[in-house]
Enzyme design. Structure first.
Site, PDB file in Angstrom:
ATOM      1  N   SER A 148       0.884  -1.253  -0.016  1.00 25.73           N
ATOM      2  CA  SER A 148       0.007   0.025   0.005  1.00 25.73           C
ATOM      3  C   SER A 148       0.909   1.274  -0.155  1.00 25.73           C
ATOM      4  O   SER A 148       1.951   1.120   0.627  1.00 25.73           O
ATOM      5  CB  SER A 148      -0.974   0.030   1.326  1.00 25.73           C
ATOM      6  OG  SER A 148      -2.010   0.766   1.061  1.00 25.73           O
TER       7      SER A 148
ATOM      8  N   CYS B  29       3.541   6.811   3.085  1.00 22.16           N
ATOM      9  CA  CYS B  29       4.461   8.092   2.945  1.00 22.16           C
ATOM     10  C   CYS B  29       5.529   7.913   4.050  1.00 22.16           C
ATOM     11  O   CYS B  29       5.192   7.689   5.109  1.00 22.16           O
ATOM     12  CB  CYS B  29       3.465   9.445   3.438  1.00 22.16           C
ATOM     13  SG  CYS B  29       2.365  10.082   2.189  1.00 22.16           S
TER      14      CYS B  29
ATOM     15  N   ALA C 285       2.184   8.401  -1.702  1.00 22.09           N
ATOM     16  CA  ALA C 285       1.437   9.510  -2.413  1.00 22.09           C
ATOM     17  C   ALA C 285       2.569  10.450  -2.866  1.00 22.09           C
ATOM     18  O   ALA C 285       3.375  11.006  -2.267  1.00 22.09           O
ATOM     19  CB  ALA C 285       0.527  10.259  -1.555  1.00 22.09           C
TER      20      ALA C 285
ATOM     21  N   GLN D 220       1.485   5.997  -6.637  1.00 23.69           N
ATOM     22  CA  GLN D 220       0.236   6.656  -6.392  1.00 23.69           C
ATOM     23  C   GLN D 220       0.290   8.271  -6.588  1.00 23.69           C
ATOM     24  O   GLN D 220       1.053   8.979  -5.988  1.00 23.69           O
ATOM     25  CB  GLN D 220      -0.153   6.573  -5.001  1.00 23.69           C
ATOM     26  CG  GLN D 220      -1.508   7.066  -4.684  1.00 23.69           C
ATOM     27  CD  GLN D 220      -1.940   6.802  -3.034  1.00 23.69           C
ATOM     28  OE1 GLN D 220      -1.051   7.428  -2.292  1.00 23.69           O
ATOM     29  NE2 GLN D 220      -2.927   6.365  -2.654  1.00 23.69           N
TER      30      GLN D 220
ATOM     31  N   TYR E 289      -8.065  14.191   0.703  1.00 26.47           N
ATOM     32  CA  TYR E 289      -7.322  15.105  -0.374  1.00 26.47           C
ATOM     33  C   TYR E 289      -8.155  15.438  -1.497  1.00 26.47           C
ATOM     34  O   TYR E 289      -9.303  15.293  -1.545  1.00 26.47           O
ATOM     35  CB  TYR E 289      -6.023  13.958  -0.776  1.00 26.47           C
ATOM     36  CG  TYR E 289      -5.177  13.626   0.634  1.00 26.47           C
ATOM     37  CD1 TYR E 289      -4.683  14.727   1.376  1.00 26.47           C
ATOM     38  CD2 TYR E 289      -4.801  12.207   0.691  1.00 26.47           C
ATOM     39  CE1 TYR E 289      -4.097  14.315   2.582  1.00 26.47           C
ATOM     40  CE2 TYR E 289      -4.146  12.051   2.086  1.00 26.47           C
ATOM     41  CZ  TYR E 289      -3.690  13.086   2.770  1.00 26.47           C
ATOM     42  OH  TYR E 289      -3.131  12.685   3.789  1.00 26.47           O
TER      43      TYR E 289
ATOM     44  N   ARG F  19       0.933  -1.194   7.351  1.00 26.87           N
ATOM     45  CA  ARG F  19       1.823  -1.447   8.567  1.00 26.87           C
ATOM     46  C   ARG F  19       2.391  -2.772   8.776  1.00 26.87           C
ATOM     47  O   ARG F  19       3.540  -2.881   9.278  1.00 26.87           O
ATOM     48  CB  ARG F  19       1.136  -0.971   9.899  1.00 26.87           C
ATOM     49  CG  ARG F  19       0.761   0.439   9.954  1.00 26.87           C
ATOM     50  CD  ARG F  19      -0.270   1.013  10.511  1.00 26.87           C
ATOM     51  NE  ARG F  19      -1.684   0.427  10.046  1.00 26.87           N
ATOM     52  CZ  ARG F  19      -2.725   0.718  10.455  1.00 26.87           C
ATOM     53  NH1 ARG F  19      -2.888   1.683  11.421  1.00 26.87           N
ATOM     54  NH2 ARG F  19      -4.020   0.476  10.045  1.00 26.87           N
TER      55      ARG F  19
END
Ligand SMILES: Cc1cc2nc3c(=O)[nH]c(=O)nc-3n(C[C@H](O)[C@H](O)[C@H](O)COP(=O)(O)O)c2cc1C
Length: 392
Positions: free
Chosen positions: A25, A28, A60, A102, A191, A346
């Site tokens: 995933s 950041c 991102a 992404q 966002y 995570r």
């Protein structure tokens, strides 16, 4: 390798084959300098490729400077920033994995502090300016702050919207030119593109606001414009917040409509996250995707009901994310039709070799053939030595 185990079944979308269903995933790292990837990014992302995740997403990555969440976020609004990502895509590919990016614009949630610094996640202010990180003017569909105490964003006019769309297209072209094979558009977590979708972020009275159709218009236009520059053989993903989890917000029913429209606009996979419109955490839901509580409890697979519904009710593939921990759990999600792909955040930071360990747990790689060859022979010997010691 047993075909019965879905987690390790390849998936071809358009002409691109992901070697398994495990996705890293977007995560950041708040470690870029002027939007440029650093040795940290190479090390971080290449470790997941050594761990053999099928698809490794960058964090991102901002399509323009004011679209960064923090001053330390990755960007791809210059060729130099794209070039800095090239060694990363090359390494990921050399491991037989697929590199994804992404593409993001933080909108009114830009100009903030990294989570791990003092007052993490809050808007930059004069104190940061004195340390060399001045805040910048944020932009949004409507001049509404994220929540009380946050700066007022500037409302984008239609000329600005054309520029933002062009920035997404230019970023996509740059990403393709440096070896990314999958593009994901960030339409989640409050966002910019999410704030167009949600009535809580979008109170425009022009063609880009109002009813669902109006609120979907800009994200759909961005999707179609990006699709137009992505080769037919490459997949386009979009991450959405499947629910806002707030009174008067975006709902799972809206997501189902949007998923269908995204497929028409050329998207192939909807990555189902949730929440974030007001800066609040994501929420628990029942099996239908209805929010259960407004607390921040996150139980294993708490967002799977969203991806399951999108998959069942639209003709688009879906990706599940959120507290996917255990290989058996991941396998069950895929086997039961909860998603086409599972993304880990995570858990895979905690164990970057999660896919290899999952293959061992599920019995699909008893001889460690999936491991990078530099490790495979030695890890196999390790297992033999361990077995001998257990016997004696
Ligand atoms: C350190 C960190 C950074 C993240 N960065 C991003 C990001 O850049 N883009 C995004 O869509 N989600 C981001 N997320 C959310 C994750 O991609 C993921 O959806 C979330 O952590 C839930 O999955 P998990 O329970 O496996 O961690 C981030 C999460 C963490 C913990």
């Amino acid at each position: 390798m047993s075909n019965a185990v879905k987690l390790f079944e390849p998936l071809t979308i358009r002409g691109t084959t992901l070697p398994n269903r495990i996705v890293v995933s977007p995560l950041c790292m708040y470690s870029a300098i002027d939007g440029l990837a650093q040795p940290w990014h190479f090390s971080h992302l290449s470790t997941f490729a050594r761990g053999k995740a099928g698809l490794v997403f960058t964090e991102a990555t901002a399509v323009e400077a004011r679209g960064r969440i923090t001053p330390r976020c990755l960007g791809i609004w210059t060729d130099a920033q794209a070039d800095a990502l090239k060694p990363i895509t090359a390494f990921i590919e050399s491991m037989g994995c697929v590199a994804g990016i992404q593409l993001a614009h933080a909108g009114r949630k830009a100009s903030t502090r990294a989570p791990f610094v003092e007052k993490g996640g809050s808007p930059l202010n004069q104190e940061d300016a004195e340390r060399g990180d001045p805040p910048w003017q944020t932009v949004a569909p409507s001049a509404l702050p994220v929540t009380d105490g946050w700066p007022l964003p500037r409302e984008l006019d239609t000329t600005d919207l054309d520029e933002v769309k062009a920035a997404f297209v230019a970023a996509a072209k740059r990403a393709l030119s440096v070896g990314f094979k999958v593009i994901e558009l960030h339409m989640a977590h409050g966002y910019l593109l999410h704030s167009f979708l949600s009535p809580l972020g979008n109170q425009r009275d022009d063609a880009y606001g109002g009813d669902l159709e109006g609120r979907m218009r800009f994200p759909l236009e961005v999707t179609a414009a990006v699709r137009a520059v992505v080769p037919d053989t490459m997949p386009l993903f979009a991450r959405i917040s499947a629910i806002d989890g707030k009174e008067g917000g975006w709902t799972i029913e809206d997501s189902v409509v949007f998923g269908g429209r995204m497929a028409e606009a050329g998207a192939d996979v909807i990555d189902c996250s949730s929440g974030g419109i007001g800066g609040a955490p994501r929420f628990r839901s029942d099996d239908t995707g209805k929010p259960l509580t407004t607390d921040s409890a996150r139980t294993p697979g708490f967002q799977v009901p969203f991806s399951r519904r999108l998959r069942a009710e639209t003709n688009i593939k879906s990706m599940a994310v959120g507290v996917i921990i255990d290989p058996h759990q991941a396998e069950e999600i895929l086997q039961s039709g909860g998603a086409d792909l599972v993304a880990l955040g995570r858990e895979i930071m905690h164990d970057p070799f999660w896919p290899l360990h999952a293959a061992e747990t599920l019995g699909v790689d008893p001889d460690y053939r999936m491991w990078p060859e530099q490790y495979a022979w030695a890890v196999d010997r390790r297992a033999q030595i361990k077995a001998l010691n257990q016997d004696s």
